[in-house]
Design a protein around this motif. Structure first.
Motif, PDB file in Angstrom:
ATOM      1  N   VAL A   8       0.865  -1.181   0.000  1.00 20.01           N
ATOM      2  CA  VAL A   8       0.000   0.000   0.000  1.00 20.01           C
ATOM      3  C   VAL A   8       0.901   1.230   0.000  1.00 20.01           C
ATOM      4  O   VAL A   8       1.791   1.367   0.864  1.00 20.01           O
ATOM      5  N   THR A   9       0.662   2.154  -0.937  1.00 18.69           N
ATOM      6  CA  THR A   9       1.452   3.385  -1.028  1.00 18.69           C
ATOM      7  C   THR A   9       0.553   4.578  -1.305  1.00 18.69           C
ATOM      8  O   THR A   9      -0.538   4.441  -1.849  1.00 18.69           O
ATOM      9  N   GLY A  10       1.078   5.760  -0.934  1.00 17.51           N
ATOM     10  CA  GLY A  10       0.387   7.008  -1.232  1.00 17.51           C
ATOM     11  C   GLY A  10      -0.763   7.285  -0.273  1.00 17.51           C
ATOM     12  O   GLY A  10      -1.108   6.502   0.609  1.00 17.51           O
ATOM     13  N   GLY A  11      -1.345   8.490  -0.484  1.00 14.17           N
ATOM     14  CA  GLY A  11      -2.499   8.891   0.300  1.00 14.17           C
ATOM     15  C   GLY A  11      -2.157   9.238   1.737  1.00 14.17           C
ATOM     16  O   GLY A  11      -1.002   9.163   2.174  1.00 14.17           O
ATOM     17  N   THR A  12      -3.163   9.659   2.473  1.00 15.87           N
ATOM     18  CA  THR A  12      -3.000   9.990   3.889  1.00 15.87           C
ATOM     19  C   THR A  12      -3.372   8.796   4.753  1.00 15.87           C
ATOM     20  O   THR A  12      -4.021   7.844   4.302  1.00 15.87           O
ATOM     21  N   THR A  13      -3.004   8.865   6.015  1.00 13.47           N
ATOM     22  CA  THR A  13      -3.296   7.750   6.930  1.00 13.47           C
ATOM     23  C   THR A  13      -4.789   7.557   7.141  1.00 13.47           C
ATOM     24  O   THR A  13      -5.233   6.479   7.520  1.00 13.47           O
ATOM     25  N   GLN A  14      -5.595   8.623   6.914  1.00 15.86           N
ATOM     26  CA  GLN A  14      -7.033   8.487   7.136  1.00 15.86           C
ATOM     27  C   GLN A  14      -7.713   7.614   6.100  1.00 15.86           C
ATOM     28  O   GLN A  14      -8.745   7.018   6.368  1.00 15.86           O
ATOM     29  N   ILE A  15      -7.149   7.539   4.896  1.00 13.19           N
ATOM     30  CA  ILE A  15      -7.789   6.739   3.852  1.00 13.19           C
ATOM     31  C   ILE A  15      -6.904   5.565   3.412  1.00 13.19           C
ATOM     32  O   ILE A  15      -7.275   4.836   2.510  1.00 13.19           O
ATOM     33  N   ARG A  16      -5.752   5.418   4.065  1.00  5.61           N
ATOM     34  CA  ARG A  16      -4.863   4.322   3.688  1.00  5.61           C
ATOM     35  C   ARG A  16      -5.261   3.070   4.480  1.00  5.61           C
ATOM     36  O   ARG A  16      -5.425   3.128   5.703  1.00  5.61           O
ATOM     37  N   PRO A  17      -5.446   1.933   3.835  1.00  2.42           N
ATOM     38  CA  PRO A  17      -5.827   0.712   4.547  1.00  2.42           C
ATOM     39  C   PRO A  17      -4.779   0.308   5.579  1.00  2.42           C
ATOM     40  O   PRO A  17      -3.571   0.419   5.337  1.00  2.42           O
ATOM     41  N   VAL A  18      -5.260  -0.138   6.713  1.00  2.00           N
ATOM     42  CA  VAL A  18      -4.389  -0.659   7.760  1.00  2.00           C
ATOM     43  C   VAL A  18      -3.866  -2.029   7.360  1.00  2.00           C
ATOM     44  O   VAL A  18      -2.722  -2.397   7.661  1.00  2.00           O
ATOM     45  N   GLN A  23     -18.416  -2.992   5.159  1.00  2.00           N
ATOM     46  CA  GLN A  23     -18.989  -3.520   6.402  1.00  2.00           C
ATOM     47  C   GLN A  23     -18.192  -2.925   7.551  1.00  2.00           C
ATOM     48  O   GLN A  23     -17.032  -3.266   7.760  1.00  2.00           O
ATOM     49  N   GLN A  24     -18.873  -2.012   8.290  1.00  2.00           N
ATOM     50  CA  GLN A  24     -18.193  -1.232   9.320  1.00  2.00           C
ATOM     51  C   GLN A  24     -16.993  -0.518   8.700  1.00  2.00           C
ATOM     52  O   GLN A  24     -17.163   0.388   7.893  1.00  2.00           O
ATOM     53  N   GLN A  51      -8.944  -3.479   5.222  1.00  2.00           N
ATOM     54  CA  GLN A  51      -9.318  -3.033   6.560  1.00  2.00           C
ATOM     55  C   GLN A  51      -8.836  -1.595   6.722  1.00  2.00           C
ATOM     56  O   GLN A  51      -7.640  -1.313   6.752  1.00  2.00           O
ATOM     57  N   MET A  52      -9.811  -0.659   6.856  1.00  4.04           N
ATOM     58  CA  MET A  52      -9.517   0.762   6.905  1.00  4.04           C
ATOM     59  C   MET A  52      -9.366   1.219   8.355  1.00  4.04           C
ATOM     60  O   MET A  52      -9.782   0.539   9.292  1.00  4.04           O
ATOM     61  N   PRO A  53      -8.793   2.395   8.576  1.00  2.00           N
ATOM     62  CA  PRO A  53      -8.694   2.929   9.940  1.00  2.00           C
ATOM     63  C   PRO A  53     -10.085   3.243  10.499  1.00  2.00           C
ATOM     64  O   PRO A  53     -11.032   3.502   9.742  1.00  2.00           O
ATOM     65  N   PRO A  54     -10.264   3.224  11.848  1.00  2.00           N
ATOM     66  CA  PRO A  54     -11.589   3.465  12.443  1.00  2.00           C
ATOM     67  C   PRO A  54     -12.216   4.785  12.045  1.00  2.00           C
ATOM     68  O   PRO A  54     -13.438   4.911  11.992  1.00  2.00           O
ATOM     69  N   ALA A  55     -11.385   5.794  11.747  1.00  2.50           N
ATOM     70  CA  ALA A  55     -11.932   7.113  11.416  1.00  2.50           C
ATOM     71  C   ALA A  55     -12.742   7.098  10.137  1.00  2.50           C
ATOM     72  O   ALA A  55     -13.511   8.030   9.870  1.00  2.50           O
ATOM     73  N   ILE A  56     -12.620   6.053   9.324  1.00  5.75           N
ATOM     74  CA  ILE A  56     -13.325   6.012   8.050  1.00  5.75           C
ATOM     75  C   ILE A  56     -14.840   5.960   8.235  1.00  5.75           C
ATOM     76  O   ILE A  56     -15.607   6.347   7.338  1.00  5.75           O
ATOM     77  N   GLU A  57     -15.284   5.494   9.412  1.00  8.81           N
ATOM     78  CA  GLU A  57     -16.731   5.391   9.666  1.00  8.81           C
ATOM     79  C   GLU A  57     -17.365   6.755   9.849  1.00  8.81           C
ATOM     80  O   GLU A  57     -18.590   6.884   9.784  1.00  8.81           O
ATOM     81  N   HIS A  58     -16.554   7.788  10.109  1.00  6.32           N
ATOM     82  CA  HIS A  58     -17.101   9.112  10.404  1.00  6.32           C
ATOM     83  C   HIS A  58     -16.682  10.146   9.356  1.00  6.32           C
ATOM     84  O   HIS A  58     -16.709  11.353   9.631  1.00  6.32           O
TER      85      HIS A  58
END
Length: 327
Positions: A241-251, A293-294, A263-270
């Protein structure tokens, strides 16, 4: 000469006889003795059946009105079935605070009372009596309602007091949950102070509902667990995984051999979720079937390269995802 002639004619007219009209003599009024004799004769006369000229015969001295009715085979079978239910052994058990517990529906409970004593029949907590209890002998039994407790724990009671010993009758109590059918007996001194009920069918249904709710909760919990977690031996985590910010970068990115999971960071739900595009062999980005899903993207296929895009134009944020060896 003329005067003499007129006088003679007038004399002749006056001399003619005038016919007389005679009325019959008035009828004699009936004697009071005759009236009294007629009334006595009517009273002594034999009664006559309606529509018949002959008088009805006297009622036999040994005549008795019918007090029983023959039953058809079906009605006799119904009576036998009811008697068998009433004769079932509904053995009571000891309950708390001096209660005698009968199993509801397992035969007819018997409540034993005595004069100068109070018997209590308790309903289930929260159960409400509907209408007035019906008793076979309402003259020699005193029936009164009572209640203790408040709100959903309020318990309705029926207070019974017989006026004498040797009484045997039945009673119906209707509530908002069920109908109670009881046999009441009065003894000279023996009595049961408190009668209550156990509800095995209701307990069984409550237990079944509990198991169903537990099973549903477990299924809901398992549905939240990713399917790839079940077949861990098939997982492939070899993604870059490369590029983007931590808010939209998959964990984490992995697949189970059939589907790919981001699997995305928890902040993606908001926040606004990025769009997933799969990059084909010609380098073109194409849409693909996936669901969120979540905080996890579930892609219904495997891919070598994909891109997460948030926004549009030059300000769009992009995250590149590639499987190892396919960069």
């Amino acid at each position: 000469m003329k005067l003499i002639l007129l006088f003679s004619v007038g004399s002749l007219l006056l001399a003619q006889p005038v016919p007389a009209t005679r009325n019959p003599p008035p009828a004699a009024l009936p004697n009071m003795q005759d009236i009294a004799a007629g009334i006595q004769a009517l009273q002594q006369a034999e009664p006559t059946a309606p529509g018949l000229d002959k008088p009805a015969g006297p009622i036999p001295k040994d005549f008795k009105p019918r007090s029983d009715v023959p039953l058809s085979p079906a009605a006799a079978a119904a009576v036998l079935t009811s008697q068998q239910w009433g004769a079932q052994s509904n053995t009571p058990a000891a309950g708390p605070d001096g209660r005698v517990l009968y199993s509801y529906g397992a035969g007819m409970p018997t409540v034993v009372c005595a004069p100068l004593r109070v018997c209590i029949v308790e309903m289930e907590p929260g159960e409400k009596i509907v209408g007035e209890p019906q008793i076979g002998d309402s003259v020699r039994w005193n029936v009164a309602p009572a209640v203790y407790g408040e709100g959903s724990l309020a318990t309705a009671l029926i207070v019974l007091k017989p006026q004498g010993p040797g009484l045997d009758t039945n009673m119906l109590i209707t509530t908002d949950r069920r109908a109670y059918y009881l046999r009441l007996i009065s003894k000279p001194t023996d009595y049961v102070a408190r009668v209550a009920f156990a509800y095995p069918d209701d307990d069984r249904q409550r237990w079944q509902r509990h198991l169903l709710e537990q099973r549903t909760s477990e299924e809901a919990t398992s549905a939240k667990v990713l399917p790839a977690m079940i077949a861990i031996e098939k997982m492939n985590f070899d993604y870059r995984v490369t590029g983007g910010t931590t808010q939209i970068r998959p964990v984490r990115v992995f697949d189970d051999g059939a589907k790919t999971y981001l699997q995305m960071p928890p902040a993606i739900e908001h926040m606004e979720a990025p769009v997933l595009l799969v990059i084909g062999t010609d380098g073109q980005s194409i849409m693909t079937n996936y669901r969120v899903q979540q905080q996890t993207y579930i892609v219904d296929r495997l891919f070598d390269r994909a891109r997460l895009v948030l926004g549009s134009g030059k300000k769009a944020q992009k995250v590149e995802i590639s499987r190892a060896g396919k960069e």
